[in-house]
Design an enzyme around this catalytic site. Structure first.
Site, short mmCIF file in Angstrom:
data_model
loop_
_atom_site.label_atom_id
_atom_site.label_comp_id
_atom_site.label_asym_id
_atom_site.label_seq_id
_atom_site.Cartn_x
_atom_site.Cartn_y
_atom_site.Cartn_z
N CYS A 1 -0.69 2.94 2.16
CA CYS A 1 -1.56 4.30 2.11
C CYS A 1 -0.59 5.45 2.56
O CYS A 1 -0.90 6.80 2.69
CB CYS A 1 -2.85 4.44 2.85
SG CYS A 1 -4.11 3.28 1.80
N LYS B 1 0.67 8.49 0.29
CA LYS B 1 -0.24 9.19 -0.32
C LYS B 1 0.54 10.83 -0.14
O LYS B 1 1.20 10.89 0.53
CB LYS B 1 -1.46 9.55 0.38
CG LYS B 1 -2.44 8.31 0.16
CD LYS B 1 -3.97 8.56 0.87
CE LYS B 1 -5.05 7.49 0.56
NZ LYS B 1 -6.28 7.86 1.27
N ASP C 1 -14.85 12.49 -0.87
CA ASP C 1 -15.57 11.29 -0.48
C ASP C 1 -14.54 10.09 -1.10
O ASP C 1 -13.92 10.29 -1.73
CB ASP C 1 -16.71 11.27 -1.29
CG ASP C 1 -17.84 10.70 -0.20
OD1 ASP C 1 -17.42 9.43 0.65
OD2 ASP C 1 -18.79 11.18 0.00
N SER D 1 -0.64 -1.89 -17.53
CA SER D 1 0.67 -2.13 -16.90
C SER D 1 1.85 -0.82 -17.41
O SER D 1 1.75 -0.69 -18.95
CB SER D 1 0.93 -3.33 -16.88
OG SER D 1 1.38 -3.88 -18.30
#
Length: 371
Positions: free
Chosen positions: A40, A43, A73, A164
């Site tokens: 993460c 990001k 959210d 993919s």
């Protein structure tokens, strides 16, 4: 239309051994060496993302769309009928670890977390796969896919297809669907003044991943990182049904401060965090003091630091740790004070030993205060 992920990625699918790279004639490159970021932490920075979304054309009214993009959210929620709402989310990233099987497990766990954070139960997933086919042996890629499939099996759902591409950097994740009763949908914008904040997992994944990339993470540190990043946030299903739980989210790439700030903004309240109460993964504080952290910490602070007040008595590395990007992090719960024992019991029953009370929501401007 979905396709068979294995057949589209692998010209000749193989069943890799437990350590897919160890049996290859030519050693595979480290997965983390093939990407500019990981987990993460890769990001888009919150400030850049906010600027991009400012140009977004508002959605027309969709009466059955319970949760859309307006409050940042964790997932979209669409009401199907009086008893069911569909949760839809997607999450993918570049490697945070070098072991392909672990990479697949972490990415899948992280993607399913958004369904749990809305109070839902996953029902199926689609794999999102981008791999440098000419660089990575097929056995390595197959191990990534197998890791994701095994986590989905643990969650009781199939990987029912996917898509993919041949990409420069390795990328893996899921598009995940779940179901929840409309009455139990939990948002990140509905905390109330007086709510207590409970965090489900220990912090510091970004620091440990940075240490791994620098060859400074020992076996126990790696084991702790894998254990937390592959632990499914299933308590979200039960927590959402507790009347005293008012808001729910998960802590991921924007760090504890960033996701707590989303709660504060949504509720137009001040979130107060107790630094001394925060749970940390083993070794994280020492590594941070030694200067081991990810570049995402600085980007996070640059994006939202103006809305945060840090007590001057906090440790020097507090800012870095509070903005540390969490891959597959814990649930952050805002609940009534009398519900705290029940919330902690739910976490404990699911094996979340690090779950802790870390702060509260109070009347005031939308910001975060850490003391």
């Amino acid at each position: 239309m979905t396709e068979s992920v294995a057949s589209s990625v692998l010209a000749a699918p193989v069943s890799p051994p437990a350590d897919a790279s160890s049996s290859l004639a030519v050693p595979a490159p480290r997965l983390t060496s093939l990407s500019h970021g990981g987990g993460c932490g890769c990001k888009i920075a919150p400030g850049v993302l906010a600027e991009l979304l400012e140009r977004h054309v508002p959605l027309p009214a969709f009466p059955h769309l319970i949760v859309g993009p307006d409050t940042a959210d964790d997932a979209a929620v669409y009401r199907l009928n009086d008893e069911q709402a569909l949760i839809a989310t997607t999450d993918f990233f570049m490697p945070i670890v070098d072991d392909p099987y672990d990479f697949g497990r972490i990415a899948a766990t992280n993607a399913l977390s958004d369904v749990y954070a809305m109070g839902g139960r996953p029902i199926l997933a689609l794999a999102l796969v981008g791999m440098p086919i000419s660089v990575l042996p097929h056995g390595v890629i197959a191990a990534v896919l197998r890791g994701g499939e095994d986590v989905c099996a643990e969650a009781g759902i199939p990987v029912a297809g996917g898509h993919s591409i041949d990409s420069v950097e390795p990328i893996y994740g899921l598009a995940a669907l779940g179901l929840v009763h409309p009455q139990y949908v939990k948002r990140n914008a509905t905390a109330q003044a007086g709510d207590v904040l409970v965090l489900g997992k220990a912090l510091g994944v970004g620091v440990l991943s940075a240490a791994l990339k620098k060859d400074q993470l020992d076996a126990s540190g790696y084991a702790a990182m894998i254990a937390t990043t592959t632990q499914l946030n299933r308590p979200g299903i039960t927590l959402a049904m507790l009347p005293g739980v008012h808001a729910l989210t998960d802590v991921t790439g924007f760090g504890l401060l960033g996701h707590t700030l989303e709660l504060a903004r949504g509720a137009q309240l001040t979130a107060h965090l107790d630094y001394a109460a925060l749970p940390w993964l083993p070794g994280v504080e020492g590594l941070a003091r030694a200067g081991v952290f990810t570049g995402a910490s600085g980007r996070n602070w640059a994006a939202y630091g103006a809305e945060v007040t840090l007590d001057e008595a906090l440790p020097v590395m507090a800012q870095t740790l509070l903005t540390d990007p969490q891959t597959s992090g814990g649930l952050l719960v805002a609940c009534a004070a009398e519900t705290v024992p029940e919330v902690l019991a739910v976490f404990r029953e699911e094996g979340f030993a690090a779950a802790s009370v870390i702060g509260e929501m109070r009347a005031g401007a939308a910001r975060v205060v850490v003391t």
